[in-house]
Scaffold this motif. Structure first.
Motif, PDB file in Angstrom:
ATOM      1  N   SER A  47      58.169  30.095  -1.175  1.00 14.05           N
ATOM      2  CA  SER A  47      59.281  30.862  -0.628  1.00 14.05           C
ATOM      3  C   SER A  47      60.236  31.310  -1.733  1.00 14.05           C
ATOM      4  O   SER A  47      60.631  32.469  -1.798  1.00 14.05           O
ATOM      5  CB  SER A  47      60.001  30.000   0.404  1.00 14.05           C
ATOM      6  OG  SER A  47      61.174  30.607   0.803  1.00 14.05           O
ATOM      7  N   THR A  50      58.684  33.965  -4.193  1.00 19.88           N
ATOM      8  CA  THR A  50      58.425  35.310  -3.659  1.00 19.88           C
ATOM      9  C   THR A  50      59.658  35.940  -3.007  1.00 19.88           C
ATOM     10  O   THR A  50      59.567  37.060  -2.518  1.00 19.88           O
ATOM     11  CB  THR A  50      57.288  35.273  -2.618  1.00 19.88           C
ATOM     12  OG1 THR A  50      57.601  34.314  -1.628  1.00 19.88           O
ATOM     13  CG2 THR A  50      55.957  34.952  -3.259  1.00 19.88           C
ATOM     14  N   ARG A  51      60.783  35.205  -3.027  1.00 20.70           N
ATOM     15  CA  ARG A  51      61.986  35.748  -2.382  1.00 20.70           C
ATOM     16  C   ARG A  51      62.440  37.087  -2.991  1.00 20.70           C
ATOM     17  O   ARG A  51      62.809  38.005  -2.244  1.00 20.70           O
ATOM     18  CB  ARG A  51      63.125  34.724  -2.420  1.00 20.70           C
ATOM     19  CG  ARG A  51      64.379  35.233  -1.692  1.00 20.70           C
ATOM     20  CD  ARG A  51      65.347  34.137  -1.366  1.00 20.70           C
ATOM     21  NE  ARG A  51      64.813  33.227  -0.374  1.00 20.70           N
ATOM     22  CZ  ARG A  51      64.906  31.906  -0.434  1.00 20.70           C
ATOM     23  NH1 ARG A  51      65.499  31.346  -1.447  1.00 20.70           N
ATOM     24  NH2 ARG A  51      64.406  31.137   0.507  1.00 20.70           N
ATOM     25  N   ALA A  54      60.292  39.694  -1.485  1.00 20.34           N
ATOM     26  CA  ALA A  54      60.644  39.873  -0.067  1.00 20.34           C
ATOM     27  C   ALA A  54      61.952  40.647   0.069  1.00 20.34           C
ATOM     28  O   ALA A  54      62.070  41.561   0.892  1.00 20.34           O
ATOM     29  CB  ALA A  54      60.760  38.517   0.617  1.00 20.34           C
ATOM     30  N   VAL A  57      61.268  44.311  -0.706  1.00 17.47           N
ATOM     31  CA  VAL A  57      60.627  45.000   0.428  1.00 17.47           C
ATOM     32  C   VAL A  57      61.637  45.217   1.548  1.00 17.47           C
ATOM     33  O   VAL A  57      61.720  46.307   2.128  1.00 17.47           O
ATOM     34  CB  VAL A  57      59.417  44.185   0.948  1.00 17.47           C
ATOM     35  CG1 VAL A  57      58.839  44.816   2.215  1.00 17.47           C
ATOM     36  CG2 VAL A  57      58.346  44.095  -0.119  1.00 17.47           C
ATOM     37  N   ASN A  58      62.441  44.192   1.820  1.00 22.41           N
ATOM     38  CA  ASN A  58      63.438  44.320   2.883  1.00 22.41           C
ATOM     39  C   ASN A  58      64.456  45.410   2.548  1.00 22.41           C
ATOM     40  O   ASN A  58      64.885  46.156   3.419  1.00 22.41           O
ATOM     41  CB  ASN A  58      64.155  42.988   3.114  1.00 22.41           C
ATOM     42  CG  ASN A  58      63.264  41.999   3.823  1.00 22.41           C
ATOM     43  OD1 ASN A  58      62.327  42.385   4.518  1.00 22.41           O
ATOM     44  ND2 ASN A  58      63.524  40.722   3.642  1.00 22.41           N
ATOM     45  N   THR A  61      62.852  48.835   3.142  1.00 27.66           N
ATOM     46  CA  THR A  61      62.632  49.163   4.546  1.00 27.66           C
ATOM     47  C   THR A  61      63.896  49.042   5.395  1.00 27.66           C
ATOM     48  O   THR A  61      63.892  49.375   6.560  1.00 27.66           O
ATOM     49  CB  THR A  61      61.548  48.255   5.149  1.00 27.66           C
ATOM     50  OG1 THR A  61      61.932  46.898   4.925  1.00 27.66           O
ATOM     51  CG2 THR A  61      60.208  48.520   4.510  1.00 27.66           C
ATOM     52  N   SER A 122      57.051  31.828  11.850  1.00 31.16           N
ATOM     53  CA  SER A 122      56.690  33.142  11.325  1.00 31.16           C
ATOM     54  C   SER A 122      56.188  34.086  12.409  1.00 31.16           C
ATOM     55  O   SER A 122      55.753  35.195  12.110  1.00 31.16           O
ATOM     56  CB  SER A 122      55.623  32.991  10.239  1.00 31.16           C
ATOM     57  OG  SER A 122      54.440  32.466  10.797  1.00 31.16           O
ATOM     58  N   SER A 255      68.587  34.949  10.315  1.00 30.76           N
ATOM     59  CA  SER A 255      67.300  35.128   9.623  1.00 30.76           C
ATOM     60  C   SER A 255      67.388  34.702   8.160  1.00 30.76           C
ATOM     61  O   SER A 255      66.367  34.487   7.525  1.00 30.76           O
ATOM     62  CB  SER A 255      66.851  36.584   9.720  1.00 30.76           C
ATOM     63  OG  SER A 255      67.803  37.414   9.104  1.00 30.76           O
TER      64      SER A 255
END
Lengths: 274, 168
Positions: A47, A50-51, A54, A57-58, A61, A122, A255
């Motif tokens: 986690s 790769t945060r 992530a 990507v967040n 998008t 998930s 989240s």
């Protein structure tokens, strides 16, 4: 389909139903605890490493802007609105208080247990997190979990020896007795499949408007009264409906939650194991 | 040996899905890299190879992703087996089209089973909301995730460089 495939399929189908049944009768609780013991370091490593990806990507998008800024602003918003809400609840006493002390005085006799989030559900049809405290720390099913800003996070739905699952208020299985702070109109705040909150069973005549605070009402004994849930984002009212439907924005950024507090001093009434 | 490797890969993917991919939200949903990879593996290698991976992935997901053990396994098993049977019918000649259609259908089936599971165990009875907020966006996001995953697997196959069947 070959005979081998047929056997595999039958075996896996039976196994799936056996696991569901065993889970229902709590036979798998020790396995859950052991699994979290073994895998939580691996999950934390994966986690954390790769945060940044992530987040990237967040950010791409996320049409509303940078998620980091959003997270910071939400935390700031949560702190400020909670303070404002508490001040309204007892304005004569609380108007003089200007900082976090105001929040603590709202719960003078309450004790909290600090915990961190170690895993997340998930799936797209549920909202559950695992916390790093369990039965050995005194955590029991039905206990209330709040943010560090004291807004409602959810309820402990399963307690293992060293960990516990917390069902977030945005989970479709969550339902909290609530009221609008300004008008005292009562209803039930429930989660939905899109991660949002809706306040239902609000009477047609009740005065509710955007921006009003929604707090727990304490009805039913599952939650103490006065804990902030969120603010009204939209009121949907039609002549044909018996009740108004109220969309609620929760204050906490659930989240991205990393730490939470378990309210140890409140004993929920009539809590049945889900 | 290939089953051990496949099982190991499935375990790692389930862990990765639960800890890393779960942080990503596109269109309000989390992409399901695990499901996309299993479907691509199914198209490239066949049902016999993928069923042991489904077993490991389903059980691991049930325990590490905070879901009811068994539900995730069932949600993976149903689309994989159904689509495995469809694959054997050879109704679509282009492998790329086949895998795209299968990812779409598998996502709908997977999320549909999870939605039914949630509603059957006390979740709010809102099938339309579930379809629009969870099932449909998840299918689209998984479909968008499919091309890179498929091409990695496609070109990992020994004869793929010589005869790319997606061009047929």
């Amino acid at each position: 389909m070959t005979a081998r495939t047929f056997v595999w399929t039958g075996f896996l189908a039976i196994l799936a139903f056996a696991l569901m049944a065993a889970s229902r009768f709590t036979l798998l609780d020790p396995v859950h605890n052991l699994t979290l013991d073994v895998t939580s370091p691996v999950q934390s490593l994966l986690s954390d490493s790769t945060r940044p990806i992530a987040d990237w990507v967040n950010n791409i998008t996320d049409a509303r802007g940078l998620s980091q800024e959003n997270k910071r602003l939400r935390a700031e918003n949560e702190r400020l609105t909670t303070e404002l809400s508490l001040a309204r609840e007892d304005s004569a006493e609380l108007q003089a208080l200007k900082d976090l002390q105001a929040i603590q005085q709202q719960f003078p006799d309450d004790t909290f247990l600090e915990t961190s989030i170690v895993a997340r559900d998930s799936s797209n049809t549920g909202a559950i997190v695992a916390i790093s405290r369990g039965r050995s720390d005194g955590v029991r099913e039905g206990m209330i979990v709040v943010t560090e800003g004291r807004s409602l996070v959810g309820t402990v739905s399963k307690a293992f020896d060293d960990y516990a699952w917390v069902r977030l208020i945005t989970d479709p299985k969550s339902a909290v007795s609530a009221m609008v702070q300004e008008s005292r109109a009562e209803g039930v705040v429930a989660g939905d499949y899109g991660g949002g909150l809706t306040m239902e069973f609000v009477g047609q005549g009740a005065a509710v408007k955007e921006g009003d605070f929604v707090v727990t009402s304490g009805v039913g004994g599952g939650y103490p009264p006065g804990i902030v849930i969120g603010r009204i984002a939209r009121v949907r009212k039609t002549e044909q409906d018996l009740f108004q439907k109220v969309d609620v924005d929760h204050l906490a950024s659930l989240s991205a939650l990393e730490r939470a507090l378990v309210l140890m001093s409140f004993e929920p009434k009539g809590y049945d194991r889900p | 040996m290939r089953y051990v490797l496949g099982g190991g890969l499935a375990w790692f993917l389930a862990m990765f899905q639960a800890s890393s991919v779960a942080q990503v939200h596109v269109l309000g949903v989390t992409p399901n890299l695990l499901l996309v990879m299993l479907v691509c593996w199914l198209v490239v290698r066949g049902l016999d190879d993928v069923l042991p991976m489904v077993a490991v992935a389903g059980i691991t997901t049930g325990f590490v992703a905070l879901e009811t053990p068994g539900v995730a396994l069932l949600a993976l098993l149903i689309p994989i087996v159904l689509l495995g049977v469809v694959r054997e019918l050879h109704v679509v000649h282009s492998e790329l089209l086949l895998v795209a259609a299968m990812v779409l259908v598998a996502s709908v089936l997977y999320e549909g089973v999870m939605l039914l599971g949630a509603m059957a165990t006390g979740g709010v009875l809102d099938p339309l909301g579930g379809l629009t907020d969870a099932v449909a966006p998840a299918a689209l996001v998984n479909l968008a995730l499919m091309p890179p995953v498929y091409f990695v697997m496609r070109f990992a196959r020994p004869d793929a460089r010589r005869r790319p069947s997606y061009l047929l």
